[in-house]
Design a protein around this motif. Sequence first.
Motif: not given
Length: 288
Positions: A164-169, A236-241, A210-215, A155-157
């Motif tokens: 869609e839900a208008d929630v700012p990352v 998942m770790e590799a994708a985030l890195k 994975v979005r580049a601006d993920a927390p 939901v975050v990445d």
Amino acid sequence: MPRAALLGAGALLLMTALAACSRDGAQGTLNRVVSTAGLNVTSNVRYGPDVRNVMDVYAPQNARSAPVVLFIHGGSWENGDKDGHKFVGESLARAGYVTAVMSYRLAPANRYPSYVQDAAQALKVLREKVGALGGNPQNVFVMGHSAGGFNAVEVVDNARWLAEADVPVSAIRGVIGVAGPYSYDFRQFSSAKAFPVGATPDEVMPDRHVRADAPPHLLLVAENDDTVYPQNALNMEAALKGAGVPVTRTVLPKLNHITIIAAMARPLTFLGGTRQAVIDFIEAHRLP
């Protein structure tokens, strides 16, 4: 009965509840073991039209602009609910966080992305309401166990769902995945019924989105997990890195797929370091 014996009996009851298949049996046992006395509990906060679109919010008394956690339960996307995870809400509220424990629509009647969209909508409503409950809507963490870990990360990445839900990352300070199946070929498993017919892992797995601006992310892995293989967290770790997203992957010794989340319960912290790892992560990434 001596205090130590009472605690031991409570721990045994709680572990039995976690292993139970019956919702009512698990809920009843947990309610006997975990007390919410001294907390402010708001039950069945509605975030959508479905009967399962509800969440319970556990808040410390006199909370003021506290960090907020949305917890998403596991159950192979086919089972489980918020009531069976009262112990998570109680545990995190005692640590000082306003914590929502949500239910979501279940497969196979509701396949991906229904349950992920539910998480996005729950985040939207939680941010709208949490100020009145003592939380800071700009200081939110998303956490899930097993299938709920998938939901939390996806939901975050995947930029689509928050948009869609208008929630700012920017409001999401961190993501905590506990033994989540973030990267596997579901077509080989019974969980295939949780995904669209004909879908491929590239279309649905969080490690592909994975979005580049993920927390920052915390990925907790149970050393003895034979339900969700550790390769999920490695991928998942590799994708985030690869996307430049801060990530910590921690393997917790001696725990399995059930005890890694059981260790969130305050009477069961002797099982392993889940609760402390979660609290340390939140404290490291929360707003001042």
